[in-house]
Design a protein around this motif. Sequence first.
Motif, PDB file in Angstrom:
ATOM      1  N   GLY A  89       0.786  -1.231   0.000  1.00  0.00           N
ATOM      2  CA  GLY A  89       0.000   0.000   0.000  1.00  0.00           C
ATOM      3  C   GLY A  89       0.818   1.282   0.000  1.00  0.00           C
ATOM      4  O   GLY A  89       0.268   2.376  -0.024  1.00  0.00           O
ATOM      5  N   THR A  90       2.134   1.165  -0.001  1.00  0.00           N
ATOM      6  CA  THR A  90       2.996   2.342  -0.023  1.00  0.00           C
ATOM      7  C   THR A  90       2.957   2.986  -1.407  1.00  0.00           C
ATOM      8  O   THR A  90       3.114   2.308  -2.422  1.00  0.00           O
ATOM      9  N   ALA A  91       2.748   4.308  -1.424  1.00  0.00           N
ATOM     10  CA  ALA A  91       2.688   5.046  -2.695  1.00  0.00           C
ATOM     11  C   ALA A  91       4.000   5.767  -2.949  1.00  0.00           C
ATOM     12  O   ALA A  91       4.552   6.404  -2.051  1.00  0.00           O
ATOM     13  N   SER A  92       4.494   5.651  -4.170  1.00  0.00           N
ATOM     14  CA  SER A  92       5.684   6.379  -4.608  1.00  0.00           C
ATOM     15  C   SER A  92       5.268   7.272  -5.768  1.00  0.00           C
ATOM     16  O   SER A  92       4.787   6.778  -6.794  1.00  0.00           O
ATOM     17  N   VAL A 108      -1.161   1.516 -10.395  1.00  0.00           N
ATOM     18  CA  VAL A 108      -0.726   2.871 -10.697  1.00  0.00           C
ATOM     19  C   VAL A 108      -1.934   3.775 -10.490  1.00  0.00           C
ATOM     20  O   VAL A 108      -3.014   3.495 -11.002  1.00  0.00           O
ATOM     21  N   SER A 109      -1.747   4.823  -9.727  1.00  0.00           N
ATOM     22  CA  SER A 109      -2.823   5.776  -9.502  1.00  0.00           C
ATOM     23  C   SER A 109      -2.575   6.994 -10.381  1.00  0.00           C
ATOM     24  O   SER A 109      -1.604   7.729 -10.191  1.00  0.00           O
ATOM     25  N   PHE A 110      -3.435   7.153 -11.379  1.00  0.00           N
ATOM     26  CA  PHE A 110      -3.368   8.309 -12.269  1.00  0.00           C
ATOM     27  C   PHE A 110      -4.322   9.337 -11.682  1.00  0.00           C
ATOM     28  O   PHE A 110      -5.542   9.179 -11.779  1.00  0.00           O
ATOM     29  N   GLY A 111      -3.781  10.382 -11.027  1.00  0.00           N
ATOM     30  CA  GLY A 111      -4.635  11.270 -10.255  1.00  0.00           C
ATOM     31  C   GLY A 111      -5.218  10.445  -9.125  1.00  0.00           C
ATOM     32  O   GLY A 111      -4.490   9.862  -8.346  1.00  0.00           O
ATOM     33  N   GLU A 112      -6.533  10.342  -9.058  1.00  0.00           N
ATOM     34  CA  GLU A 112      -7.195   9.509  -8.048  1.00  0.00           C
ATOM     35  C   GLU A 112      -7.754   8.221  -8.649  1.00  0.00           C
ATOM     36  O   GLU A 112      -8.518   7.513  -7.989  1.00  0.00           O
ATOM     37  N   LEU A 113      -7.392   7.898  -9.905  1.00  0.00           N
ATOM     38  CA  LEU A 113      -7.910   6.714 -10.567  1.00  0.00           C
ATOM     39  C   LEU A 113      -6.897   5.566 -10.439  1.00  0.00           C
ATOM     40  O   LEU A 113      -5.872   5.554 -11.115  1.00  0.00           O
ATOM     41  N   PRO A 114      -7.193   4.581  -9.547  1.00  0.00           N
ATOM     42  CA  PRO A 114      -6.276   3.445  -9.411  1.00  0.00           C
ATOM     43  C   PRO A 114      -6.480   2.452 -10.547  1.00  0.00           C
ATOM     44  O   PRO A 114      -7.601   2.065 -10.867  1.00  0.00           O
ATOM     45  N   VAL A 115      -5.369   2.034 -11.165  1.00  0.00           N
ATOM     46  CA  VAL A 115      -5.397   1.095 -12.277  1.00  0.00           C
ATOM     47  C   VAL A 115      -4.428  -0.030 -11.966  1.00  0.00           C
ATOM     48  O   VAL A 115      -3.233   0.211 -11.795  1.00  0.00           O
ATOM     49  N   ARG A 116      -4.958  -1.257 -11.900  1.00  0.00           N
ATOM     50  CA  ARG A 116      -4.102  -2.418 -11.653  1.00  0.00           C
ATOM     51  C   ARG A 116      -3.439  -2.822 -12.969  1.00  0.00           C
ATOM     52  O   ARG A 116      -4.081  -2.861 -14.015  1.00  0.00           O
ATOM     53  N   VAL A 117      -2.156  -3.157 -12.887  1.00  0.00           N
ATOM     54  CA  VAL A 117      -1.364  -3.531 -14.050  1.00  0.00           C
ATOM     55  C   VAL A 117      -1.018  -5.013 -13.918  1.00  0.00           C
ATOM     56  O   VAL A 117      -0.492  -5.436 -12.891  1.00  0.00           O
TER      57      VAL A 117
END
Length: 120
Positions: A89-92, A108-117
């Motif tokens: 859960g650590t964000a870089s 990857v969080s683009f702005g507030e949109l989390p996208v699982r890769v």
Amino acid sequence: MLTPRSRAARAPSWTLTLPDGTTFAVTGTTVIGRRPTPPAPRTDATPLALPDPQKMLSKTHALIEVEADAIWVTDLDSTNGTDIISGDGTASTIAPRERCRVLSGQTVSFGELPVRVDKP
């Protein structure tokens, strides 16, 4: 000359999964945002408009480059930034114009949109 089949076999495929379960296949250089346009010098990038009802994505938010074992994400001076979220859960935060490696299973969080890769 490559046939479509041989070209597809060489291009690694990754999936981007939105919180609602919508998935997008990514097989090459892709630019994402609300209404993305490929940046110079990557005019060959495929635009991928992501749904963003809250308007947290920039028009042209980030560049994604596909490799066999990872993808690379570059924030394109977006307004709300781009973060890589690790398994704990650590964000870089990705600095603007910095190219960062993302592994399968990360978010990857683009702005507030989390996208699982994921690499299927």
